[in-house]
Design a protein around this motif. Sequence first.
Motif, PDB file in Angstrom:
ATOM      1  N   LEU A   1      78.956   6.817  60.347  1.00  0.00           N
ATOM      2  CA  LEU A   1      79.998   7.491  59.568  1.00  0.00           C
ATOM      3  C   LEU A   1      79.554   7.470  58.110  1.00  0.00           C
ATOM      4  N   VAL A   2      79.445   8.633  57.502  1.00  0.00           N
ATOM      5  CA  VAL A   2      78.996   8.738  56.116  1.00  0.00           C
ATOM      6  C   VAL A   2      80.102   9.427  55.322  1.00  0.00           C
ATOM      7  N   ILE A   3      80.700   8.684  54.408  1.00  0.00           N
ATOM      8  CA  ILE A   3      81.816   9.234  53.633  1.00  0.00           C
ATOM      9  C   ILE A   3      81.332   9.556  52.228  1.00  0.00           C
ATOM     10  N   LEU A   4      81.376  10.827  51.883  1.00  0.00           N
ATOM     11  CA  LEU A   4      81.001  11.276  50.535  1.00  0.00           C
ATOM     12  C   LEU A   4      82.261  11.514  49.727  1.00  0.00           C
ATOM     13  N   CYS A   5      82.241  11.081  48.495  1.00  0.00           N
ATOM     14  CA  CYS A   5      83.455  11.169  47.675  1.00  0.00           C
ATOM     15  C   CYS A   5      83.083  11.630  46.282  1.00  0.00           C
ATOM     16  N   GLY A   6      83.728  12.711  45.831  1.00  0.00           N
ATOM     17  CA  GLY A   6      83.480  13.216  44.481  1.00  0.00           C
ATOM     18  C   GLY A   6      82.556  14.419  44.467  1.00  0.00           C
ATOM     19  N   GLY A   7      82.633  15.186  43.376  1.00  0.00           N
ATOM     20  CA  GLY A   7      81.760  16.340  43.227  1.00  0.00           C
ATOM     21  C   GLY A   7      82.238  17.576  43.965  1.00  0.00           C
ATOM     22  N   LEU A   8      83.558  17.679  44.176  1.00  0.00           N
ATOM     23  CA  LEU A   8      84.106  18.870  44.836  1.00  0.00           C
ATOM     24  C   LEU A   8      84.749  19.833  43.837  1.00  0.00           C
ATOM     25  N   GLY A   9      84.669  19.516  42.562  1.00  0.00           N
ATOM     26  CA  GLY A   9      85.379  20.281  41.541  1.00  0.00           C
ATOM     27  C   GLY A   9      84.759  21.647  41.280  1.00  0.00           C
ATOM     28  N   PRO A  10      85.300  22.364  40.298  1.00  0.00           N
ATOM     29  CA  PRO A  10      84.876  23.745  40.049  1.00  0.00           C
ATOM     30  C   PRO A  10      83.726  23.869  39.060  1.00  0.00           C
ATOM     31  N   THR A  11      83.175  22.768  38.559  1.00  0.00           N
ATOM     32  CA  THR A  11      82.153  22.926  37.517  1.00  0.00           C
ATOM     33  C   THR A  11      80.746  22.960  38.118  1.00  0.00           C
ATOM     34  N   GLU A  12      79.796  23.409  37.293  1.00  0.00           N
ATOM     35  CA  GLU A  12      78.389  23.568  37.692  1.00  0.00           C
ATOM     36  C   GLU A  12      77.821  22.298  38.302  1.00  0.00           C
ATOM     37  N   ASP A  13      78.229  21.143  37.755  1.00  0.00           N
ATOM     38  CA  ASP A  13      77.595  19.902  38.200  1.00  0.00           C
ATOM     39  C   ASP A  13      78.240  19.329  39.466  1.00  0.00           C
ATOM     40  N   ASP A  14      79.249  19.995  39.993  1.00  0.00           N
ATOM     41  CA  ASP A  14      79.843  19.556  41.257  1.00  0.00           C
ATOM     42  C   ASP A  14      79.077  20.181  42.413  1.00  0.00           C
ATOM     43  N   LEU A  15      78.307  19.382  43.153  1.00  0.00           N
ATOM     44  CA  LEU A  15      77.430  19.988  44.147  1.00  0.00           C
ATOM     45  C   LEU A  15      77.400  19.229  45.464  1.00  0.00           C
ATOM     46  N   THR A  16      78.395  18.430  45.724  1.00  0.00           N
ATOM     47  CA  THR A  16      78.383  17.611  46.937  1.00  0.00           C
ATOM     48  C   THR A  16      78.387  18.475  48.194  1.00  0.00           C
ATOM     49  N   LYS A  17      79.312  19.442  48.264  1.00  0.00           N
ATOM     50  CA  LYS A  17      79.410  20.261  49.476  1.00  0.00           C
ATOM     51  C   LYS A  17      78.167  21.132  49.657  1.00  0.00           C
ATOM     52  N   GLN A  18      77.679  21.707  48.554  1.00  0.00           N
ATOM     53  CA  GLN A  18      76.475  22.536  48.649  1.00  0.00           C
ATOM     54  C   GLN A  18      75.296  21.717  49.174  1.00  0.00           C
ATOM     55  N   THR A  19      75.174  20.486  48.656  1.00  0.00           N
ATOM     56  CA  THR A  19      74.022  19.667  49.020  1.00  0.00           C
ATOM     57  C   THR A  19      74.126  19.198  50.471  1.00  0.00           C
ATOM     58  N   LEU A  20      75.344  18.852  50.894  1.00  0.00           N
ATOM     59  CA  LEU A  20      75.516  18.452  52.294  1.00  0.00           C
ATOM     60  C   LEU A  20      75.210  19.629  53.216  1.00  0.00           C
ATOM     61  N   ALA A  21      75.662  20.828  52.834  1.00  0.00           N
ATOM     62  CA  ALA A  21      75.383  22.023  53.645  1.00  0.00           C
ATOM     63  C   ALA A  21      73.879  22.232  53.773  1.00  0.00           C
ATOM     64  N   GLU A  22      73.194  22.095  52.655  1.00  0.00           N
ATOM     65  CA  GLU A  22      71.739  22.250  52.662  1.00  0.00           C
ATOM     66  C   GLU A  22      71.091  21.190  53.551  1.00  0.00           C
ATOM     67  N   PHE A  23      71.566  19.957  53.430  1.00  0.00           N
ATOM     68  CA  PHE A  23      71.011  18.851  54.207  1.00  0.00           C
ATOM     69  C   PHE A  23      71.181  19.085  55.707  1.00  0.00           C
ATOM     70  N   LEU A  24      72.333  19.617  56.076  1.00  0.00           N
ATOM     71  CA  LEU A  24      72.623  19.834  57.502  1.00  0.00           C
ATOM     72  C   LEU A  24      72.116  21.197  57.990  1.00  0.00           C
ATOM     73  N   GLY A  25      71.584  21.993  57.072  1.00  0.00           N
ATOM     74  CA  GLY A  25      71.114  23.330  57.455  1.00  0.00           C
ATOM     75  C   GLY A  25      72.253  24.243  57.876  1.00  0.00           C
ATOM     76  N   ARG A  26      73.365  24.119  57.191  1.00  0.00           N
ATOM     77  CA  ARG A  26      74.529  24.955  57.510  1.00  0.00           C
ATOM     78  C   ARG A  26      74.951  25.757  56.268  1.00  0.00           C
ATOM     79  N   ASP A  27      75.802  26.743  56.505  1.00  0.00           N
ATOM     80  CA  ASP A  27      76.334  27.524  55.393  1.00  0.00           C
ATOM     81  C   ASP A  27      77.596  26.872  54.844  1.00  0.00           C
ATOM     82  N   LEU A  28      77.975  27.330  53.653  1.00  0.00           N
ATOM     83  CA  LEU A  28      79.306  27.007  53.134  1.00  0.00           C
ATOM     84  C   LEU A  28      80.201  28.195  53.433  1.00  0.00           C
ATOM     85  N   ILE A  29      81.356  27.942  54.027  1.00  0.00           N
ATOM     86  CA  ILE A  29      82.268  29.050  54.278  1.00  0.00           C
ATOM     87  C   ILE A  29      83.646  28.711  53.736  1.00  0.00           C
ATOM     88  N   ALA A  30      84.379  29.749  53.386  1.00  0.00           N
ATOM     89  CA  ALA A  30      85.692  29.539  52.779  1.00  0.00           C
ATOM     90  C   ALA A  30      86.702  29.110  53.849  1.00  0.00           C
TER      91      ALA A  30
END
Lengths: 417, 417
Positions: free
Chosen positions: B62-91
């Motif tokens: 179980l890997v819990i990521l916390c933080g970096g979900l905000g609207p600014t340029e430096d918030d990249l947690t979801k993008q990076t996890l998507a890249e790591f898992l080889g998946r897209d980001l969808i709304a």
Amino acid sequence: MRAELITVGTELLTGQIVNTNAQYLAEKMAEIGVDVYFQTAVGDNRDRLLSVLELAKDRSQLVILCGGLGPTEDDLTKQTLAEFLGRDLIADPDAMAKLDHFFASRPTYHRTPNNDRQAELVAGSRPLPNRTGLAVGGLVEQGGVTYVVLPGPPSELKPMVQEQLLPFLSDGQRLYSRVLRFIGIGESQLVTVLADLIANQTDPTIAPYAKTGEVTLRLSTKSSRQELADAAFDQLEATILAHEGLADCLYGYGEDNSLAAVVVNLLKERQLTLTAAESLTGGLLQATLTEQAGSSAIFKGGFVTYSLEQKAQMLGISPELLRQHGTVSAVAAEAMAEQSRRLTGSDLGVALTGVAGPVELEGQSVGTVYLGLATEHGVISHKLTIGDRGRQHIRQIAVLHALNLVRQAICSDKTMV
Amino acid sequence: MRAELITVGTELLTGQIVNTNAQYLAEKMAEIGVDVYFQTAVGDNRDRLLSVLELAKDRSQLVILCGGLGPTEDDLTKQTLAEFLGRDLIADPDAMAKLDHFFASRPTYHRTPNNDRQAELVAGSRPLPNRTGLAVGGLVEQGGVTYVVLPGPPSELKPMVQEQLLPFLSDGQRLYSRVLRFIGIGESQLVTVLADLIANQTDPTIAPYAKTGEVTLRLSTKSSRQELADAAFDQLEATILAHEGLADCLYGYGEDNSLAAVVVNLLKERQLTLTAAESLTGGLLQATLTEQAGSSAIFKGGFVTYSLEQKAQMLGISPELLRQHGTVSAVAAEAMAEQSRRLTGSDLGVALTGVAGPVELEGQSVGTVYLGLATEHGVISHKLTIGDRGRQHIRQIAVLHALNLVRQAICSDKTMV
């Protein structure tokens, strides 16, 4: 220098304590310009600590271990580091003498073999004496990596870092910061306005950070002298504030500052007094003002008028007026501000009325707030639409906006100087 | 289950903020019996976040990521996890609808493309709706590892964890807790009284914890059913409360409880109203009461009387009386309590006057506080000697003691039933 922190202690992993040591060490490293790239908390467990050290040696040049130097069975940081580096643990003579003295002067204390471990160091270490405790710290280099071992109790850690570690690690250059504090603009809006500047930042760097109701920008630069850093900050700040609307939103500077502190100081400078009549915030604005030491110079007293009846009775407002316009209205906010000002003989009166939730009131949605401000020139009101962001948030944001209204009135009104 | 926490944010690595989220998440995982083996803090940096995810997938389920979900340029947690898992980001449609609604109802706010990121999720995620904010959380499984993404602001994180994540993660055996809340006894005193019980604890375990002005005992046991856990807690609680004086200090139960909540509920149950006249606390007691939703049933309004003149004028107390006895006196506290009660027509009136510091007042030392309590039976006062523990601490402790005085009066007075 690429650094990382390893904080050791099972109590961190179970959430029994907050990892304030990581914050303290990170801040101190930033101050001397050492970049911390990772912080890891790991339990008092040999295998997992070894796995973290294995990672650390390949990605960092400075590895700071903190905690697990105590005399109990589960303290194993120094032993594990010694094993990892293939070195022995040897007693530090000064630390051992201190231990001897400690137990000699406390005949009722039992000395156990475990106690002696506190005086031991990984062979080849430079000792970091512990002025406020018994566990000696150390600093040892191997394979191009410097490993530092520090005690966990903050009362021992902090003097050791300040008096021993920082002077050793710093060499001339250190990190300077200037924090600009903004109110009345959201983080995403500020970042959008400054997008080019942030995208092309080099030196000083710009880091935005959002708190409840406000945003800060931290400018940072490495320099050998305060004056050089200040010159760089002055130039960047002028560029930032040249963006439309930002100068009005800048309310102050500094890490430990607050809007309440700025407002109290402005009032003191101009020798003005402020009062308040609070409904949804229930005294929070006045409690925030009086958090500031010396606030009695600018605040004599005020009102918490929660019900319609008490708005009428305590403030002498016509209940018919309140019923006709609603207690959540510009009319109510203006009457509350004016009457609080009049009744207490204050220079300014500020009023807050609105819907903190969880349910709507008088047909107004949660997060609707009216602010009133009365001065010798008359009375104004201002409507906020904060939205349903939770009762506490709504109240805190309403207080910040009310304080900002006071700040703007003082700053813009030349007659109040 | 082997879990680890990854908290994302450069402000953690520079020591600007303390990592309270790591502590909160660790505590919550312990409560449901999930073992956290590593906590890593990493900056808002794609490469380093990817390196930590690479480690995590091999050592944790179980890997819990916390933080970096905000609207600014430096918030990249979801993008990076998507890249790591080889998946897209969808709304996420619900999160996007919430975002649409947010901006539609705030015409003065500028919506930027960055804002839309807050509504996006790694493809295949189970969404974790954000009740108190705009950034949706998510939970996605890949390669036998469950990845959880949570927002950084505690006001958004905590409801999401409590209402969404914990119910999903706990199954079968889980850790049950009962938290007993005490006021009027210090942690060291409580631990001394219960020394034998704590030394010999097995199941349930007993963990004392001190907060400002109060102490809690957390009883914990692993069990398959709430009823079994409750039976064990009942027995241990009875043993604890059999110790002299402890039953009077127990004011309530539960993690999210507070003395203010208990007092508001007691007043509601008995259909009583409370008012206050505050000096050193400047509105903090009333702000604390009105933090509770529905407090308008028991609180109509009250007074912040900071100066001698306003104590006299707002409350109709003779200024000579205040000058003669001092504003920091039992006489002043009693008069303030009685007059606030009379003027607002409340059932109870509580008053606080004293020295918050930093300097002494009327020859009284910092931390000296007088509480007054007026009821239909008359008026009493109580002197506190809190000591010079800092302005904010003194004010908070004074408020807690005042609320406890109200609690004791209601509980002991059969006529108030």
